[in-house]
Design a protein around this motif. Structure first.
Motif, PDB file in Angstrom:
ATOM      1  N   PHE A 115      11.246   2.461 -12.466  1.00 42.18           N
ATOM      2  CA  PHE A 115      11.260   3.639 -13.387  1.00 42.18           C
ATOM      3  C   PHE A 115      10.152   3.242 -14.170  1.00 42.18           C
ATOM      4  O   PHE A 115      10.063   2.183 -14.924  1.00 42.18           O
ATOM      5  N   LEU A 116       9.178   4.164 -14.576  1.00 42.59           N
ATOM      6  CA  LEU A 116       8.354   4.155 -15.728  1.00 42.59           C
ATOM      7  C   LEU A 116       8.429   5.535 -16.721  1.00 42.59           C
ATOM      8  O   LEU A 116       9.311   6.047 -16.258  1.00 42.59           O
ATOM      9  N   THR A 117       7.673   5.457 -17.460  1.00 38.32           N
ATOM     10  CA  THR A 117       7.931   6.508 -18.585  1.00 38.32           C
ATOM     11  C   THR A 117       7.123   8.030 -18.281  1.00 38.32           C
ATOM     12  O   THR A 117       7.616   8.957 -18.927  1.00 38.32           O
ATOM     13  N   GLY A 118       6.048   7.990 -17.747  1.00 42.55           N
ATOM     14  CA  GLY A 118       5.315   9.232 -17.461  1.00 42.55           C
ATOM     15  C   GLY A 118       4.174   9.092 -16.645  1.00 42.55           C
ATOM     16  O   GLY A 118       3.921   8.256 -15.977  1.00 42.55           O
ATOM     17  N   GLU A 119       3.535  10.161 -16.474  1.00 39.80           N
ATOM     18  CA  GLU A 119       2.403  10.359 -15.445  1.00 39.80           C
ATOM     19  C   GLU A 119       1.456   9.335 -15.289  1.00 39.80           C
ATOM     20  O   GLU A 119       1.061   8.935 -14.407  1.00 39.80           O
ATOM     21  N   GLU A 120       0.809   9.134 -16.333  1.00 47.20           N
ATOM     22  CA  GLU A 120      -0.423   8.189 -16.718  1.00 47.20           C
ATOM     23  C   GLU A 120       0.083   6.825 -16.138  1.00 47.20           C
ATOM     24  O   GLU A 120      -0.536   6.262 -15.445  1.00 47.20           O
ATOM     25  N   GLU A 121       1.222   6.366 -16.753  1.00 48.86           N
ATOM     26  CA  GLU A 121       1.516   5.225 -16.343  1.00 48.86           C
ATOM     27  C   GLU A 121       1.920   5.133 -14.700  1.00 48.86           C
ATOM     28  O   GLU A 121       1.610   4.160 -14.301  1.00 48.86           O
ATOM     29  N   ILE A 122       2.654   5.932 -14.216  1.00 53.12           N
ATOM     30  CA  ILE A 122       3.062   5.966 -12.804  1.00 53.12           C
ATOM     31  C   ILE A 122       1.818   6.199 -11.945  1.00 53.12           C
ATOM     32  O   ILE A 122       1.742   5.224 -10.925  1.00 53.12           O
ATOM     33  N   GLU A 123       1.061   6.832 -12.090  1.00 50.15           N
ATOM     34  CA  GLU A 123      -0.245   6.892 -11.410  1.00 50.15           C
ATOM     35  C   GLU A 123      -1.178   5.490 -11.513  1.00 50.15           C
ATOM     36  O   GLU A 123      -1.806   4.911 -10.441  1.00 50.15           O
ATOM     37  N   ASP A 124      -1.153   4.844 -12.677  1.00 48.79           N
ATOM     38  CA  ASP A 124      -1.751   3.736 -12.959  1.00 48.79           C
ATOM     39  C   ASP A 124      -1.299   2.740 -11.940  1.00 48.79           C
ATOM     40  O   ASP A 124      -1.905   1.844 -11.230  1.00 48.79           O
ATOM     41  N   ALA A 125       0.355   2.814 -12.178  1.00 50.51           N
ATOM     42  CA  ALA A 125       0.963   1.593 -11.475  1.00 50.51           C
ATOM     43  C   ALA A 125       0.823   1.899  -9.908  1.00 50.51           C
ATOM     44  O   ALA A 125       0.824   1.331  -9.156  1.00 50.51           O
ATOM     45  N   CYS A 126       0.857   3.150  -9.282  1.00 49.77           N
ATOM     46  CA  CYS A 126       0.694   3.295  -7.873  1.00 49.77           C
ATOM     47  C   CYS A 126      -0.723   2.825  -7.446  1.00 49.77           C
ATOM     48  O   CYS A 126      -0.514   2.121  -6.413  1.00 49.77           O
ATOM     49  N   MET A 127      -1.821   3.022  -8.203  1.00 50.33           N
ATOM     50  CA  MET A 127      -3.134   2.554  -7.627  1.00 50.33           C
ATOM     51  C   MET A 127      -2.887   0.749  -7.748  1.00 50.33           C
ATOM     52  O   MET A 127      -3.675   0.218  -6.883  1.00 50.33           O
ATOM     53  N   LYS A 128      -2.396   0.245  -8.644  1.00 48.95           N
ATOM     54  CA  LYS A 128      -2.332  -1.153  -8.759  1.00 48.95           C
ATOM     55  C   LYS A 128      -1.491  -2.068  -7.640  1.00 48.95           C
ATOM     56  O   LYS A 128      -1.861  -2.819  -7.312  1.00 48.95           O
ATOM     57  N   VAL A 129      -0.170  -1.312  -7.535  1.00 47.06           N
ATOM     58  CA  VAL A 129       0.527  -1.747  -6.287  1.00 47.06           C
ATOM     59  C   VAL A 129      -0.146  -1.738  -5.090  1.00 47.06           C
ATOM     60  O   VAL A 129      -0.051  -2.706  -4.376  1.00 47.06           O
ATOM     61  N   ARG A 130      -0.862  -0.539  -4.688  1.00 47.74           N
ATOM     62  CA  ARG A 130      -1.627  -0.450  -3.410  1.00 47.74           C
ATOM     63  C   ARG A 130      -2.360  -1.331  -3.471  1.00 47.74           C
ATOM     64  O   ARG A 130      -2.867  -2.163  -2.441  1.00 47.74           O
ATOM     65  N   ARG A 131      -3.418  -1.734  -4.496  1.00 48.80           N
ATOM     66  CA  ARG A 131      -4.412  -2.570  -4.465  1.00 48.80           C
ATOM     67  C   ARG A 131      -4.114  -4.286  -4.269  1.00 48.80           C
ATOM     68  O   ARG A 131      -4.484  -4.727  -3.596  1.00 48.80           O
ATOM     69  N   GLU A 132      -2.787  -4.592  -4.991  1.00 49.14           N
ATOM     70  CA  GLU A 132      -2.205  -5.850  -4.922  1.00 49.14           C
ATOM     71  C   GLU A 132      -1.891  -6.164  -3.626  1.00 49.14           C
ATOM     72  O   GLU A 132      -2.033  -7.232  -2.915  1.00 49.14           O
ATOM     73  N   ILE A 133      -0.920  -5.357  -2.990  1.00 49.90           N
ATOM     74  CA  ILE A 133      -0.476  -5.298  -1.592  1.00 49.90           C
ATOM     75  C   ILE A 133      -1.615  -5.302  -0.567  1.00 49.90           C
ATOM     76  O   ILE A 133      -1.418  -6.137   0.271  1.00 49.90           O
ATOM     77  N   GLY A 134      -2.569  -4.439  -0.861  1.00 52.37           N
ATOM     78  CA  GLY A 134      -3.545  -4.426   0.147  1.00 52.37           C
ATOM     79  C   GLY A 134      -4.305  -5.702   0.285  1.00 52.37           C
ATOM     80  O   GLY A 134      -4.947  -6.341   1.339  1.00 52.37           O
ATOM     81  N   ASN A 135      -4.606  -6.533  -0.916  1.00 50.74           N
ATOM     82  CA  ASN A 135      -5.411  -7.606  -1.209  1.00 50.74           C
ATOM     83  C   ASN A 135      -4.590  -8.880  -0.188  1.00 50.74           C
ATOM     84  O   ASN A 135      -4.999  -9.866  -0.072  1.00 50.74           O
ATOM     85  N   MET A 136      -3.150  -8.633  -0.004  1.00 46.86           N
ATOM     86  CA  MET A 136      -2.407  -9.811   0.667  1.00 46.86           C
ATOM     87  C   MET A 136      -2.644  -9.604   2.270  1.00 46.86           C
ATOM     88  O   MET A 136      -2.219 -10.483   3.100  1.00 46.86           O
ATOM     89  N   GLY A 137      -3.371  -8.620   2.867  1.00 43.87           N
ATOM     90  CA  GLY A 137      -3.708  -8.409   4.294  1.00 43.87           C
ATOM     91  C   GLY A 137      -2.432  -8.422   5.133  1.00 43.87           C
ATOM     92  O   GLY A 137      -1.713  -7.743   4.619  1.00 43.87           O
ATOM     93  N   ASP A 138      -2.525  -9.051   6.213  1.00 47.58           N
ATOM     94  CA  ASP A 138      -1.239  -8.850   7.301  1.00 47.58           C
ATOM     95  C   ASP A 138      -0.345  -9.889   6.957  1.00 47.58           C
ATOM     96  O   ASP A 138       0.502  -9.861   7.819  1.00 47.58           O
ATOM     97  N   ARG A 139      -0.429 -10.609   5.929  1.00 52.05           N
ATOM     98  CA  ARG A 139       0.937 -11.614   5.723  1.00 52.05           C
ATOM     99  C   ARG A 139       2.124 -10.866   5.452  1.00 52.05           C
ATOM    100  O   ARG A 139       3.192 -11.277   5.391  1.00 52.05           O
ATOM    101  N   VAL A 140       1.957  -9.576   4.734  1.00 50.27           N
ATOM    102  CA  VAL A 140       3.036  -8.629   4.659  1.00 50.27           C
ATOM    103  C   VAL A 140       2.900  -7.346   5.267  1.00 50.27           C
ATOM    104  O   VAL A 140       1.862  -6.922   5.829  1.00 50.27           O
ATOM    105  N   GLY A 141       3.972  -6.663   5.257  1.00 46.30           N
ATOM    106  CA  GLY A 141       4.088  -5.395   5.958  1.00 46.30           C
ATOM    107  C   GLY A 141       3.393  -4.243   5.316  1.00 46.30           C
ATOM    108  O   GLY A 141       3.048  -4.296   4.035  1.00 46.30           O
ATOM    109  N   PRO A 142       3.072  -2.956   5.898  1.00 44.35           N
ATOM    110  CA  PRO A 142       2.402  -1.902   5.226  1.00 44.35           C
ATOM    111  C   PRO A 142       3.254  -1.481   4.115  1.00 44.35           C
ATOM    112  O   PRO A 142       4.509  -1.533   4.325  1.00 44.35           O
ATOM    113  N   VAL A 143       2.443  -0.576   3.211  1.00 46.64           N
ATOM    114  CA  VAL A 143       3.546  -0.064   2.366  1.00 46.64           C
ATOM    115  C   VAL A 143       3.136   1.367   2.067  1.00 46.64           C
ATOM    116  O   VAL A 143       1.861   1.595   2.018  1.00 46.64           O
ATOM    117  N   LYS A 144       4.002   2.117   1.593  1.00 43.80           N
ATOM    118  CA  LYS A 144       3.694   3.749   1.185  1.00 43.80           C
ATOM    119  C   LYS A 144       4.228   3.607  -0.090  1.00 43.80           C
ATOM    120  O   LYS A 144       5.391   3.589  -0.464  1.00 43.80           O
TER     121      LYS A 144
END
Length: 599
Positions: A115-144
């Motif tokens: 849960f976040l407060t607004g569009e800007e925060e949500i889009e920023d968080a989406c980008m950062k979560v994708r990037r952080e999990i992408g940097n972990m490579g094959d050690r973790v499963g895919p994420v949507k």
């Protein structure tokens, strides 16, 4: 809808049982409806009212409805384990992202809801979560990672119901996970299957209205404990879950209020007062709101005013320095949940200036017509005044477009293309006329959804506007209101439309000062044109649909006006004997002088 029906059927005789769900949300409509139903129940012993909610202040509602029976039905949620932080988080956004990444790398399969407060925060968080999990490579499963907020196009909102991605290496690989990042729209309005983990930073945006300067702001505020329980419940819908609260247990118990403040305490009450007047409720102080004055405070008000009725409107409209200061000071502390007295007075003042109420606070003939339209008072006045400016067809269209979500879509990754598409409908005189052009283009293209997609327009919103327009036309026909238009080739076509808009929004005008900024008329608030406006220049006078406070004081949906129109359409409001000293006053003085010479 029930409130509308009560205007023609005060005892709601068509109904034997009325069920009100999600009563804890305490919207403007439900608070007024509670008061009406309580009165109806005293006159109709056959009527049954069922009030339901998952997080209700049950005893408060029970007392309000004259000690009604109380039934508790146990919920069927799976158990949810609650986790708190040891210490307060400095940055809840970073903490939410960090927690989501930890869940993905360490916890068993199951989708995540943040849960976040607004569009800007949500889009920023989406980008950062994708990037952080992408940097972990094959050690973790895919994420949507899927965002969810009100202004998101409908087809993108539907992605929250997609399945989590499959493992990279077939059935033997690490399972994938879906992460939904949402505003509090996901708190009660919908259920997303597969959610097992909830991350709750403890904040949400709340609409707050300041009656002194007539400003409605969206402010990031701590949620209530009831909202926190609702959020945690999202994790236990399909199986046992976990809720990670990004605040301490001490903060939960001591700092968060029990329930969210009712909307009636933080909203403009113009529409509510107009509805109550139409329903025949003239005594607003004594009306039995769920948020109401206690009996003792009503007696004190009556004693102070030396009257057995509510304040006469003549007294309310005196200059503020003449208002009895004591009225404000003793109302607040002793009332249970009252709509603020100043908010009520601002609403009465607005309706009086619009001509909906006379100086004694009684509903006028035009006020009766306005109350039948399910619109804000300014929009209703604009509609009622449009035939005299020979543009009622166009005003119905503009009003319907203003009554639905923003029809223009501006995706974060296609902002340039979206702006270019919007510019094809832009009108040099302002945003109201741009909305009119967009609707006309939609109809000329046979209401084609693909055309909307190609032109970055929200098909669902503009179809909804079409439906609203039909409804308004039906209401207008009951009052024999003529549907007319000025000849499109006439130079007065757009001028008449702008004058009709001003007849409803003459209290929402800003003047361009010498230093290049705008100052709202009478309230003297420094404001800026919203970046989304179609105006490519700075007119001397602008009327605006909304004054919103975000990072700055912005005025949204703006259209150029003329000073001469102000004194012609609303001379009672632009009476310079009761006008604060400012540059706008000096300009108006010169306009008045010119008009006398010409006369």
């Amino acid at each position: 809808m029930l409130l509308r029906e009560a205007m023609t059927d005060p005892l709601l005789e068509r109904y034997g049982v009325i069920i009100i769900d999600e009563a804890h949300e305490r919207t403007l409509a439900t608070d007024v409806l509670f008061g009406l139903l309580k009165e109806v129940l005293t006159k109709r012993i056959d009527l049954k009212v069922v009030v339901m909610s998952a997080t209700l202040e049950a005893e408060k509602f029970q007392n309000y409805f004259l000690e009604a029976p109380l039934m508790r039905v146990p919920g069927r949620l799976y158990p949810v384990e609650i986790f708190y932080t040891q210490n307060p988080e400095r940055d809840y956004l970073e903490a939410a992202i960090r927690t989501a990444v930890q869940i993905h790398s360490c916890e068993p399969p199951g989708d995540v809801l943040i849960f976040l407060t607004g569009e800007e925060e949500i889009e920023d968080a989406c980008m950062k979560v994708r990037r952080e999990i992408g940097n972990m490579g094959d050690r973790v499963g895919p994420v949507k990672v899927v965002p969810l907020y009100a202004s998101l196009p409908p087809q993108q909102q539907q992605r929250i119901f997609d399945d989590a991605p499959p493992p990279r290496d077939g059935s033997s690989g690490v399972p994938g996970r879906k992460v939904v990042i949402s505003t509090n729209i996901a708190e009660t309005s919908l259920t997303i299957d597969g959610i097992v983990y909830v991350i709750d930073p403890g904040f949400a945006k709340q609409k707050v209205y300041n009656p002194r300067i007539r400003v409605e702001s969206l402010l990031v505020s701590p949620i209530s404990r009831a909202s926190a329980h609702q959020r945690a419940g999202r994790a236990g819908r399909t199986r046992p879950g976990k809720c990670f609260r990004l605040y301490t247990e001490g903060s939960f118990k001591k700092d968060l209020q029990e329930q969210t403040y009712p909307e009636i305490l933080r909203s403009n009450l113009g529409s509510v007062v107009l509805q109550l007047k139409k329903l025949g409720i003239d005594d607003l102080v004594h009306f039995d709101f769920m948020a109401c004055f206690s009996h003792s405070i009503v007696q004190e008000i009556d004693f102070f005013l030396n009257s057995n009725t509510t304040l006469p409107l003549k007294w309310i409209l005196l200059p503020k320095k003449l208002w009895p200061v004591h009225f404000w000071h003793f109302c607040g502390p002793y009332a249970k949940d009252p709509p603020a007295p100043e908010t009520l007075m601002r609403a009465l003042e607005l309706l009086n200036y619009l001509g909906a109420l006379d100086d004694d606070g009684n509903l006028t003939q035009i006020g009766t017509v306005m109350s039948d339209f399910p619109l804000d008072p300014q929009l209703a006045k604009m509609v009622c005044a449009s035939p005299q400016f020979r543009c009622s067809n166009e005003i119905f269209t503009i009003t319907s477009m203003l009554s639905v979500p923003n029809p223009f879509i501006r995706p974060r990754d296609q902002q340039g293309e979206a702006d270019e598409a919007k510019s094809r409908f832009s009108h040099i005189d302002g945003d109201h006329l741009t909305l009119l052009n967009a609707y006309h283009a939609f109809k000329q293209n046979n209401e084609d959804s693909q055309w909307c997609y190609n032109n970055y327009m929200n098909y669902r919103a503009i179809k909804s506007a079409d439906s609203v327009r039909s409804q308004l036309v039906r209401i207008a026909s009951r009052f024999n209101m003529s549907l007319v238009s000025t000849d499109f080739t006439s130079r007065d076509y757009y001028l008449n439309i702008r004058r009709a808009i001003l007849s409803g929004y003459f209290m929402q005008v800003a003047h361009l000062e010498r230093q290049g900024s705008y100052l709202t008329v009478k309230d003297n608030q420094m404001v800026t044109l919203h970046p989304s406006t179609c105006l490519d220049h700075k007119p001397e006078w602008v009327m605006y649909n909304e004054f919103v406070l975000t990072t700055k004081n912005y005025i949204r949906i703006c259209t150029e006006a003329k000073g001469e129109w102000l004194i012609e359409i609303a001379p009672h409001y632009y009476d310079l004997t009761n006008f604060p000293a400012c540059e706008a006053k000096r300009v108006l003085e010169r306009i008045y002088e010119r008009s006398k010479v010409n006369y």
